[in-house]
Design an enzyme around this catalytic site. Structure first.
Site, PDB file in Angstrom:
ATOM      1  N   ALA A 105     -59.652 -48.704  94.938  1.00 25.03           N
ATOM      2  CA  ALA A 105     -59.056 -47.580  94.185  1.00 25.03           C
ATOM      3  C   ALA A 105     -58.592 -48.311  92.659  1.00 25.03           C
ATOM      4  CB  ALA A 105     -57.959 -46.848  94.757  1.00 25.03           C
ATOM      5  N   PHE A 106     -58.476 -47.374  91.783  1.00 31.19           N
ATOM      6  CA  PHE A 106     -58.082 -47.795  90.510  1.00 31.19           C
ATOM      7  C   PHE A 106     -56.682 -48.376  90.444  1.00 31.19           C
ATOM      8  CE2 PHE A 106     -54.859 -45.473  88.406  1.00 31.19           C
ATOM      9  CZ  PHE A 106     -54.438 -44.394  88.815  1.00 31.19           C
ATOM     10  N   LYS A 107     -55.950 -48.323  91.346  1.00 25.67           N
ATOM     11  CA  LYS A 107     -54.441 -48.707  91.413  1.00 25.67           C
ATOM     12  C   LYS A 107     -54.550 -50.291  91.555  1.00 25.67           C
ATOM     13  CE  LYS A 107     -52.015 -44.747  92.550  1.00 25.67           C
ATOM     14  NZ  LYS A 107     -53.219 -43.797  92.946  1.00 25.67           N
ATOM     15  N   ASP A 108     -55.573 -50.944  91.833  1.00 29.07           N
ATOM     16  CA  ASP A 108     -55.526 -52.526  92.065  1.00 29.07           C
ATOM     17  C   ASP A 108     -55.143 -53.084  90.685  1.00 29.07           C
ATOM     18  OD1 ASP A 108     -56.534 -52.840  94.494  1.00 29.07           O
ATOM     19  OD2 ASP A 108     -58.383 -52.350  94.048  1.00 29.07           O
ATOM     20  N   ALA A 111     -51.341 -52.957  90.293  1.00 29.44           N
ATOM     21  CA  ALA A 111     -50.744 -53.593  91.348  1.00 29.44           C
ATOM     22  C   ALA A 111     -50.884 -55.288  91.214  1.00 29.44           C
ATOM     23  CB  ALA A 111     -51.294 -53.124  92.742  1.00 29.44           C
TER      24      ALA A 111
END
Ligand SMILES: *Cc1c(COP(=O)(O)O)cnc(C)c1O
Length: 431
Positions: A105-108, A111
């Protein structure tokens, strides 16, 4: 670079302190005091630069002296270790795939960037820190993976029992070491409530240093602008104005795109696309911001009734709704529209959408009825297999899971069951 609190009661902070505090003591979000456009020479030559160099130029001013240049370059290289391919679906319609990172997911990106900044700050200060996050699925997975094995950092994730997908649960409950998952008997809002309470609990904050890792944190929010630079460079060869359609929940991603535009990236227009949680599209229609209670949908990473980053968006346009509307159009879609669009797109273009990207594409196609001869890019924010139950039943095929997930189903889930706030508190105080 200094960061001011948008509630204007706390003092300004450096990047480092803004990251370690997460939110200002007056509960305001941190916002950079200045945004200085990149030099025209750099903007003209973007397509000749490597994404690591572009990312460095874009984010450097926001870090200031808090991280030495060499170290920052290192952090960027480790963060951006996968691609963001631009895939053509139709005439002038493209998917920017942001799901090729470790948790799909793009949140990688946010994070991983934040984890490495915190690790560096720890090395120089040697004071342990606890990251406390509530998640509806993707944030927890990305934060767990990003912070895994980072020294001096403990991660505590609260997630709602039985309300997240199997992959998401495995991604946050099977790592162990410095990652602990608390399985809350409740919904996402209950998890969020418990986290907020802990941040205000004097007994907890006296004993441990807490920070957040959602898009309120500037180190998670700002690196998301890299996607827009990458997408822009890939699409600039078409020679048309470029629009980005952003499936949105807390509006961190879209707000990072607006920062990219402030830096001089010539983005023509943004589409703010939501599920039934439509506070921002309604605001763009009526001029009144009236958040609703969160509604559960099949695009659950966007189930946010009162988006935290909205205030940053207002700040970018100095609270001028006319300017805001010139730059952003809002669209919202129901679950049934989302499902039938996944089916339709698979039939027509042989492309498998996830429910979040589907909303981005729906918005783009609606918008392109008004506007022609412009390049439209929607952000595909998650791999469809993260939401396989919805996608598979909709298009009647079995999805191929990427190799990196093969082992995950074999790993053993470990979580601590939680039924009320005092259990969270007890856990934090004894850890
Ligand atoms: C978090 C998330 C979103 C929403 O992003 P915001 O920055 O909160 O607007 C969209 N899609 C997916 C898959 C997500 O995980």
């Amino acid at each position: 670079m200094l960061y001011d609190s948008l509630n204007h009661l706390s003092k300004s902070e450096t990047f480092k302190n803004a990251v370690l505090k997460g939110i200002a003591p007056d509960k305001g979000l941190f916002f950079p005091r200045q945004i200085i456009p990149l030099k025209q020479k750099i903007l003209n030559e973007l397509s000749k630069l490597h994404i690591h160099e572009i990312a460095f130029e874009a984010i450097q001013q926001f870090i200031g002296n808090c991280i030495p240049k060499r170290k920052l370059k290192n952090i960027i290289e480790e963060t951006l270790c996968f691609d963001f391919p631009l895939v053509k679906l139709d005439k002038d319609i493209y998917s920017l795939e942001l799901f090729h990172g470790p948790t799909l997911a793009f949140k990688d990106v946010g994070a991983r960037f934040m984890a490495r900044c915190v690790e560096y700050f720890n090395e120089i200060e040697n004071e342990n820190i606890t990251i406390l996050v509530a998640t509806s699925g993707d944030t927890g997975a990305a934060v767990a993976d990003g912070f895994y094995n980072i020294s001096g950092v403990n991660v505590v994730i609260l997630y709602p029992k039985n309300k997240i997908s199997i992959i998401q649960e495995k991604q946050m409950t099977t790592l162990g070491k410095n990652i602990t998952a608390l399985e809350v008997d409740g919904v996402f809002d209950d998890c969020q409530e418990m986290v907020k309470k802990a941040f205000l609990d004097p007994q907890i904050i006296q004993k441990i240093r807490l920070t957040s890792a959602n898009s309120i944190n500037v180190a998670r929010w700002l690196p998301q602008m890299f996607y827009y630079f990458s997408g822009y460079v890939s699409a600039s060869k078409f020679g048309l104005p470029i629009n980005f359609s952003v499936p949105s929940g807390n509006f961190g991603n879209l707000c990072a795109g607006l920062i990219a535009k402030k830096l001089g990236l010539p983005i023509n227009h943004f589409l703010a696309c939501t599920n039934a949680n439509d506070s921002v599209p309604r605001y763009l229609d009526s001029g009144i911001f009236q958040p609703n209670k969160t509604i559960q949908t099949i695009s659950n990473a966007m189930d946010v009734g009162n988006p935290s980053n909205f205030i940053r968006i207002q700040k970018i346009f100095n609270n001028d709704i006319h300017k805001l509307k010139k730059n952003i159009s809002g669209y919202s879609f129901s679950d049934s529209e989302t499902k039938s669009h996944i089916k339709k797109t698979y039939k027509k273009s042989n492309y498998i959408l996830d429910p979040h990207g589907a909303i981005g594409l729906l918005g783009l196609q609606k918008h392109s009825k008004i506007i022609q001869n412009e390049t439209g890019i929607f952000l595909e924010t998650a791999h469809p297999c993260k939401f396989s139950d919805i996608v598979e039943s909709n298009i009647n095929i079995k999805l191929d899971f990427p190799n990196k997930l093969n082992n995950i189903f074999k790993r053993e889930k470990k979580s601590i069951k939680i039924s009320n706030y005092s259990e969270v508190k007890e856990f934090l105080l004894k850890s």
